[in-house]
Write a protein that holds these residues in place. Structure first.
Motif, PDB file in Angstrom:
ATOM      1  N   UNK A 225       0.811  -1.215   0.000  1.00  0.00           N
ATOM      2  CA  UNK A 225       0.000   0.000   0.000  1.00  0.00           C
ATOM      3  C   UNK A 225       0.847   1.268   0.000  1.00  0.00           C
ATOM      4  N   UNK A 226       2.151   1.143  -0.144  1.00  0.00           N
ATOM      5  CA  UNK A 226       3.030   2.310  -0.123  1.00  0.00           C
ATOM      6  C   UNK A 226       2.609   3.348  -1.161  1.00  0.00           C
ATOM      7  N   UNK A 227       2.550   4.579  -0.741  1.00  0.00           N
ATOM      8  CA  UNK A 227       2.199   5.788  -1.517  1.00  0.00           C
ATOM      9  C   UNK A 227       0.709   5.900  -1.802  1.00  0.00           C
ATOM     10  N   UNK A 228      -0.092   4.869  -1.520  1.00  0.00           N
ATOM     11  CA  UNK A 228      -1.513   4.902  -1.882  1.00  0.00           C
ATOM     12  C   UNK A 228      -2.278   5.835  -0.945  1.00  0.00           C
ATOM     13  N   UNK A 229      -2.965   6.852  -1.487  1.00  0.00           N
ATOM     14  CA  UNK A 229      -3.746   7.740  -0.634  1.00  0.00           C
ATOM     15  C   UNK A 229      -4.789   6.972   0.173  1.00  0.00           C
ATOM     16  N   UNK A 230      -4.973   7.388   1.422  1.00  0.00           N
ATOM     17  CA  UNK A 230      -5.939   6.813   2.375  1.00  0.00           C
ATOM     18  C   UNK A 230      -5.520   5.442   2.908  1.00  0.00           C
ATOM     19  N   UNK A 231      -4.521   4.821   2.322  1.00  0.00           N
ATOM     20  CA  UNK A 231      -4.064   3.509   2.786  1.00  0.00           C
ATOM     21  C   UNK A 231      -2.700   3.613   3.463  1.00  0.00           C
ATOM     22  N   UNK A 232      -1.793   4.341   2.855  1.00  0.00           N
ATOM     23  CA  UNK A 232      -0.482   4.588   3.446  1.00  0.00           C
ATOM     24  C   UNK A 232      -0.561   5.864   4.273  1.00  0.00           C
ATOM     25  N   UNK A 233      -0.428   5.777   5.616  1.00  0.00           N
ATOM     26  CA  UNK A 233      -0.576   6.981   6.439  1.00  0.00           C
ATOM     27  C   UNK A 233       0.511   8.018   6.213  1.00  0.00           C
ATOM     28  N   UNK A 234       1.598   7.657   5.532  1.00  0.00           N
ATOM     29  CA  UNK A 234       2.665   8.621   5.256  1.00  0.00           C
ATOM     30  C   UNK A 234       2.680   9.076   3.799  1.00  0.00           C
ATOM     31  N   UNK A 235       1.630   8.721   3.048  1.00  0.00           N
ATOM     32  CA  UNK A 235       1.548   9.159   1.659  1.00  0.00           C
ATOM     33  C   UNK A 235       1.257  10.653   1.595  1.00  0.00           C
ATOM     34  N   UNK A 236       1.923  11.322   0.667  1.00  0.00           N
ATOM     35  CA  UNK A 236       1.652  12.747   0.420  1.00  0.00           C
ATOM     36  C   UNK A 236       0.993  12.944  -0.941  1.00  0.00           C
ATOM     37  N   UNK A 237       0.378  11.896  -1.450  1.00  0.00           N
ATOM     38  CA  UNK A 237      -0.288  11.980  -2.741  1.00  0.00           C
ATOM     39  C   UNK A 237      -1.798  12.086  -2.553  1.00  0.00           C
ATOM     40  N   UNK A 238      -2.457  12.701  -3.541  1.00  0.00           N
ATOM     41  CA  UNK A 238      -3.913  12.845  -3.545  1.00  0.00           C
ATOM     42  C   UNK A 238      -4.507  11.885  -4.563  1.00  0.00           C
ATOM     43  N   UNK A 239      -5.667  11.339  -4.234  1.00  0.00           N
ATOM     44  CA  UNK A 239      -6.383  10.599  -5.259  1.00  0.00           C
ATOM     45  C   UNK A 239      -7.149  11.587  -6.145  1.00  0.00           C
ATOM     46  N   UNK A 240      -7.737  11.077  -7.200  1.00  0.00           N
ATOM     47  CA  UNK A 240      -8.383  11.960  -8.184  1.00  0.00           C
ATOM     48  C   UNK A 240      -9.497  12.787  -7.566  1.00  0.00           C
ATOM     49  N   UNK A 241     -10.324  12.166  -6.712  1.00  0.00           N
ATOM     50  CA  UNK A 241     -11.469  12.881  -6.144  1.00  0.00           C
ATOM     51  C   UNK A 241     -11.009  13.989  -5.198  1.00  0.00           C
ATOM     52  N   UNK A 242     -10.025  13.701  -4.346  1.00  0.00           N
ATOM     53  CA  UNK A 242      -9.528  14.723  -3.423  1.00  0.00           C
ATOM     54  C   UNK A 242      -8.873  15.866  -4.179  1.00  0.00           C
ATOM     55  N   UNK A 243      -8.145  15.528  -5.238  1.00  0.00           N
ATOM     56  CA  UNK A 243      -7.476  16.573  -6.029  1.00  0.00           C
ATOM     57  C   UNK A 243      -8.499  17.443  -6.757  1.00  0.00           C
ATOM     58  N   UNK A 244      -9.537  16.825  -7.298  1.00  0.00           N
ATOM     59  CA  UNK A 244     -10.567  17.594  -8.008  1.00  0.00           C
ATOM     60  C   UNK A 244     -11.330  18.504  -7.062  1.00  0.00           C
ATOM     61  N   UNK A 245     -11.473  18.080  -5.798  1.00  0.00           N
ATOM     62  CA  UNK A 245     -12.212  18.901  -4.831  1.00  0.00           C
ATOM     63  C   UNK A 245     -11.368  20.028  -4.238  1.00  0.00           C
TER      64      UNK A 245
END
Length: 312
Positions: free
Chosen positions: A113-133
């Motif tokens: 789950x490394x780097x996966x938004x909402x799964x990796x607690x240390x990820x600094x990436x956004x998923x598409x929905x969060x980025x669009x919002x």
């Protein structure tokens, strides 16, 4: 032991882990004693050193303490989690309770789950929905955070804002573990700051500043520790950093080796890497950075990648 390691490499690692040094973990004990002594000495002699010099020395010391806490939560210098917690509980870095850091970081070690938004607690990436919002200003801020100098400037504020939002939500929902953890942490922070103030050489505001600067300095390491990649083993970097950085971060620049062998103590990571350097580089998909200076020169002002995750 990971299955991909051949018999000779596994034997070498087993020998290291069964050595007297690893069994007693005396290097980590020395670091613990030395760090506590250095912190108490620095605060005690701060009236003689002056606030400026004290701050200059305190920032890397607090950063080093965070690296040492990381070693403790991975089972060093003892195999007793409660004892390691007691040894590392002092809130020298102020912001993150040891328990919260330990629990979230161990979740981060689910490599699939490394780097996966909402799964990796240390990820600094956004998923598409969060980025669009997100707002235009918010997107701009996160693009700034993708440059190394930007990370030093805005990274601590973003990290503390995320911490505040997540933990306030737990407190509002009446999570008893969160209330107990934060009340205990707040009492320890108050005692620490009372001691700092009582020594007379460093104001509470100056200590707060030192802790923020130390958090920023620690983000040099985490700036490009992970990247999105199809294979989990190609998501963790190998950074061939110089000795000051290696000491400050306790060899976590060799991050793939740490993720593959999280129980291996800090002082054996370089030896295991050096023995099979080319094998580790192939495993990482050539995810190699030749020191933090290379990151500063290439990505001080240029984003290293997009804040939006490529496939989430």
């Amino acid at each position: 032991m990971p299955a991909y390691l051949d018999a000779a490499h596994q034997t070498h690692i087993n020998q290291l882990q069964s050595s007297l040094t690893a069994r007693t973990d005396w290097p980590t004990w020395l670091l613990l004693l030395g760090t506590y002594a250095a912190w108490f000495g620095l605060i005690h002699y701060s009236p003689r050193l002056g606030q400026g010099l004290t701050l200059l020395l305190l920032v890397p010391l607090i950063t080093f303490w965070m690296s040492l806490q990381h070693e403790l939560l991975h089972g060093h210098p003892t195999r007793l989690a409660w004892l390691n917690k007691a040894l590392g509980y002092a809130p020298i870095a102020l912001w993150y309770p040891y328990t919260l850091y330990r629990d979230s970081h161990l979740l981060h070690h689910r490599d699939a789950e490394l780097t996966c938004p909402h799964l990796d607690p240390e990820s600094r990436y956004f998923d598409r929905h969060a980025w669009d919002r997100s707002s235009l200003a918010g997107r701009g801020l996160h693009w700034v955070n993708k440059t190394l100098f930007g990370r030093l400037l805005v990274g601590p504020a973003l990290a503390l804002a995320n911490l505040l939002a997540g933990e306030l939500s737990r407190l509002r929902h009446g999570v008893l573990q969160a209330w107990a953890m934060w009340l205990c942490h707040a009492a320890c922070v108050a005692a620490l700051l009372y001691f700092v103030h009582g020594q007379g050489g460093l104001s509470v505001a100056a200590y707060l500043l030192a802790s923020v600067l130390a958090l920023a300095l620690s983000m040099v390491r985490s700036y490009y520790e992970h990247r999105p990649a199809a294979s989990p083993e190609q998501r963790s970097v190998i950074n061939e950093a110089g000795w000051p950085w290696r000491w400050l971060f306790l060899n976590l620049n060799l991050h793939l080796i740490h993720h593959d062998l999280p129980g291996l103590p800090w002082y054996y990571l370089p030896r295991v890497y050096a023995q099979r350097r080319e094998d580790w580089l192939r495993r990482s998909g050539q995810f190699l950075v030749r020191g933090y200076g290379a990151l500063f020169s290439r990505h001080g002002f240029r984003p290293i990648d997009s804040p939006r995750h490529p496939w989430h």
